[in-house]
Design a protein around this motif. Structure first.
Motif, mmCIF file in Angstrom:
data_model
loop_
_atom_site.group_PDB
_atom_site.id
_atom_site.type_symbol
_atom_site.label_atom_id
_atom_site.label_comp_id
_atom_site.label_asym_id
_atom_site.label_seq_id
_atom_site.Cartn_x
_atom_site.Cartn_y
_atom_site.Cartn_z
ATOM 1 N N PRO A 40 0.723 -1.084 0.105
ATOM 2 C CA PRO A 40 0.028 -0.092 0.016
ATOM 3 C C PRO A 40 0.994 1.225 0.071
ATOM 4 N N GLY A 41 0.483 2.098 -0.796
ATOM 5 C CA GLY A 41 1.228 3.285 -1.002
ATOM 6 C C GLY A 41 2.562 3.330 -1.647
ATOM 7 N N ALA A 95 1.849 -7.137 0.880
ATOM 8 C CA ALA A 95 1.662 -6.744 -0.378
ATOM 9 C C ALA A 95 0.679 -7.563 -1.145
ATOM 10 N N VAL A 96 0.455 -7.082 -2.422
ATOM 11 C CA VAL A 96 -0.434 -7.906 -3.340
ATOM 12 C C VAL A 96 0.880 -8.395 -4.216
ATOM 13 N N TYR A 97 0.694 -9.726 -4.422
ATOM 14 C CA TYR A 97 1.730 -10.211 -5.363
ATOM 15 C C TYR A 97 1.190 -10.523 -6.669
ATOM 16 N N TYR A 98 1.927 -10.112 -7.734
ATOM 17 C CA TYR A 98 1.431 -10.439 -8.940
ATOM 18 C C TYR A 98 2.690 -11.220 -9.802
ATOM 19 N N VAL A 125 -0.845 -10.919 0.264
ATOM 20 C CA VAL A 125 -0.208 -11.535 1.280
ATOM 21 C C VAL A 125 -0.156 -10.582 2.343
ATOM 22 N N THR A 126 -0.778 -11.076 3.910
ATOM 23 C CA THR A 126 -0.831 -10.178 4.905
ATOM 24 C C THR A 126 -0.060 -11.109 5.759
#
Length: 129
Positions: A40-41, A95-98, A125-126
């Motif tokens: 985020p951010g 984060a969000v993993y791509y 993923v948290t």
């Protein structure tokens, strides 16, 4: 080629996760596949890349310098999938993993995200206690 990530979730610090990037529409064998993450951010940052298969090998792997040692990428050819194993998870890994694929078969760090033409939707993923 369509990509779908899976395997994200909520994990305690020190835990492990294995993310999957499953392809449909074509074989992943000769694509380079990269993993990225975006907190985020923050801007999206590279995590790893695996080249297309070379002979009988699954290809060469590359990692962001700051992430070496805890992240491992590889192929599951039977499932047409590339995975990202993350060990010793830390809150800063949240984060969000791509995943993304490139038909060049090569991992060209200098090209950044521009070398990839297919992206998955991401998996969250948290890392928290």
């Amino acid at each position: 080629l369509a990509l779908v990530e899976s395997g994200g979730g909520l994990v305690q610090p020190g835990g492990s996760l294995r993310l999957s990037c499953t392809a449909s529409g074509d074989s992943l064998d000769f694509y380079a596949v990269g993993w990225f993450r975006q907190a985020p951010g923050k801007e999206r940052e590279p995590v790893s890349c695996i080249t297309g298969r070379i002979g009988d090998t699954d290809g060469n792997t590359f990692y962001a310098d700051s992430l070496k040692g805890r992240f491992t990428t590889g192929r599951d050819n039977a499932e047409n999938m590339v995975y990202l194993q993350i060990d010793d998870l830390r809150p800063e890994d949240t984060a969000v993993y791509y995943c993304a694929s490139s038909p060049t078969s090569l991992c060209l760090a200098s090209k950044g995200t521009q070398m990839y033409d297919s992206w998955g939707q991401g998996t969250q993923v948290t890392v928290a206690s």
